[in-house]
Design an enzyme around this catalytic site. Structure first.
Site, mmCIF file in Angstrom:
data_model
loop_
_atom_site.group_PDB
_atom_site.id
_atom_site.type_symbol
_atom_site.label_atom_id
_atom_site.label_comp_id
_atom_site.label_asym_id
_atom_site.label_seq_id
_atom_site.Cartn_x
_atom_site.Cartn_y
_atom_site.Cartn_z
ATOM 1 N N ARG A 129 -58.575 -27.053 31.364
ATOM 2 C CA ARG A 129 -59.312 -28.017 31.289
ATOM 3 C C ARG A 129 -58.459 -29.332 30.819
ATOM 4 O O ARG A 129 -57.916 -29.150 29.945
ATOM 5 C CB ARG A 129 -60.492 -27.879 30.500
ATOM 6 C CG ARG A 129 -61.721 -27.299 30.953
ATOM 7 C CD ARG A 129 -62.803 -27.666 29.938
ATOM 8 N NE ARG A 129 -62.726 -27.677 28.468
ATOM 9 C CZ ARG A 129 -63.650 -27.746 27.602
ATOM 10 N NH1 ARG A 129 -64.941 -28.026 28.000
ATOM 11 N NH2 ARG A 129 -63.451 -27.850 26.091
ATOM 12 N N ASP A 167 -61.792 -21.998 20.529
ATOM 13 C CA ASP A 167 -61.139 -21.899 21.684
ATOM 14 C C ASP A 167 -60.673 -20.601 22.126
ATOM 15 O O ASP A 167 -60.146 -19.918 21.431
ATOM 16 C CB ASP A 167 -59.975 -22.790 21.602
ATOM 17 C CG ASP A 167 -59.201 -22.855 23.036
ATOM 18 O OD1 ASP A 167 -58.739 -24.003 23.401
ATOM 19 O OD2 ASP A 167 -58.651 -21.797 23.406
HETATM 20 C C1 PRP Z 1 -61.659 -22.692 28.676
HETATM 21 C C2 PRP Z 1 -62.605 -21.463 28.990
HETATM 22 C C3 PRP Z 1 -62.951 -21.646 30.445
HETATM 23 C C4 PRP Z 1 -63.223 -23.537 30.205
HETATM 24 C C5 PRP Z 1 -64.698 -23.786 30.087
HETATM 25 O O1 PRP Z 1 -60.371 -22.606 29.267
HETATM 26 O O2 PRP Z 1 -61.748 -20.415 29.104
HETATM 27 O O3 PRP Z 1 -62.080 -21.452 31.393
HETATM 28 O O4 PRP Z 1 -62.519 -23.850 28.996
HETATM 29 O O5 PRP Z 1 -64.923 -25.054 30.103
HETATM 30 P P1 PRP Z 1 -65.715 -25.941 31.110
HETATM 31 O O6 PRP Z 1 -66.997 -25.017 31.560
HETATM 32 O O7 PRP Z 1 -65.870 -27.317 30.448
HETATM 33 O O8 PRP Z 1 -64.945 -25.956 32.429
HETATM 34 P P2 PRP Z 1 -59.358 -23.662 28.758
HETATM 35 O O9 PRP Z 1 -59.174 -24.671 29.976
HETATM 36 O O10 PRP Z 1 -59.354 -23.919 27.627
HETATM 37 O O11 PRP Z 1 -58.030 -22.724 29.530
HETATM 38 P P3 PRP Z 1 -57.496 -21.609 28.936
HETATM 39 O O12 PRP Z 1 -58.411 -20.321 29.293
HETATM 40 O O13 PRP Z 1 -56.114 -21.374 29.237
HETATM 41 O O14 PRP Z 1 -57.039 -21.541 27.248
HETATM 42 N N1 URA Z 2 -63.543 -23.694 26.189
HETATM 43 C C1 URA Z 2 -63.427 -22.546 24.889
HETATM 44 O O1 URA Z 2 -62.271 -21.975 24.685
HETATM 45 N N2 URA Z 2 -64.398 -22.910 23.974
HETATM 46 C C2 URA Z 2 -65.339 -24.013 24.117
HETATM 47 O O2 URA Z 2 -65.980 -23.965 23.302
HETATM 48 C C3 URA Z 2 -65.327 -24.679 25.290
HETATM 49 C C4 URA Z 2 -64.188 -24.606 26.115
#
Ligand code: PRP
Ligand code: URA
Length: 208
Positions: free
Chosen positions: A103, A199
């Site tokens: 994201r 997160d």
């Molecule tokens: C987080 C999570 C999802 C996304 C959800 O990933 O694991 O993939 O955010 O958010 P959304 O529904 O608003 O799209 P992140 O982008 O933080 O990446 P990561 O898994 O690499 O930490």
């Molecule tokens: N991604 C995460 O890991 N946590 C949240 O709450 C939203 C997006």
């Protein structure tokens, strides 16, 4: 809404430990894995079985076989990989694909950086894994990519879902059932789920 929220005391118990900010990396990973097994158990409730014959030490009897090869598990990188163990422990022969999305912290829009899925994805039961369904952007895009590759039977497994994320997937992909351990209250101003667990990627990998 095309969503199933697991309503089991063990799920609620483990989820509460997962949410606790004092829960460390090792325990957090174990809990994500255990909750993912429970989500998979629920998602396979409608699985098709083949009839087989089994010979017990006593006699022959009728049995059932689930064709694990028909399944594809697709974690969304990176946090989705934390859920994978919990599924392959009980379905070791399922095939595995990966979708790399992160994201953008300002726009909250998903950015694609990797995509590799098993062959014959159109004939498989596809189970997408991502612990957090927040705005729904990542989940919706991942499902769209899989449909572009021909996937027809898709389920989405997450630990925590926001009402906003469920609405988005339900609108764009009404055929995709969502399974979660909790439907939380809302998103905050920076797109995090409230109360959520923070997160997920950082807590699984200990990056912050
Ligand atoms: C987080 C999570 C999802 C996304 C959800 O990933 O694991 O993939 O955010 O958010 P959304 O529904 O608003 O799209 P992140 O982008 O933080 O990446 P990561 O898994 O690499 O930490
Ligand atoms: N991604 C995460 O890991 N946590 C949240 O709450 C939203 C997006």
């Amino acid at each position: 809404m095309n969503v199933i929220e697991l309503n089991h005391p063990l799920v609620k118990h483990k989820l509460s430990i997962l949410r606790n900010k004092k829960t460390g990396t090792k325990k957090f990973r174990e809990l994500v894995s255990e909750l993912s097994t429970m989500l998979c158990y629920e998602a396979l409730k409608d699985a098709t079985l083949e009839d087989i014959e089994v010979e017990t030490p006593i006699c022959k009897t009728k049995g059932k076989r689930l064709n694990e090869d028909n399944y594809a598990f697709i974690p969304i990188l990176r946090a989705g990989t934390g859920m994978l163990d919990g599924l392959i422990n009980i379905m070791p022969n399922a095939k595995i694909g990966h979708i790399g999305l992160y994201r953008n912290e300002e726009t909250l829009k998903p950015v694609k950086y990797y995509y590799k899925v098993p062959v014959n994805i159109d004939k498989r039961e596809v189970i997408v894994l991502d612990p957090m369904l927040a705005t729904g952007g990542s989940g919706t895009d991942a499902i769209s990519m899989l449909k572009s590759s021909g996937a027809k039977n898709i389920k989405f497994l997450c630990i925590i879902a926001s009402p906003e994320g469920i609405k988005k997937i339900n609108e764009v992909h009404p055929d995709v059932k969502i399974y979660c351990a909790s439907i939380d209250e809302c998103l905050n101003e920076v797109g995090y789920i409230v109360p959520g667990l923070g997160d997920a990627g950082d807590r699984i990998f200990g990056t912050k």
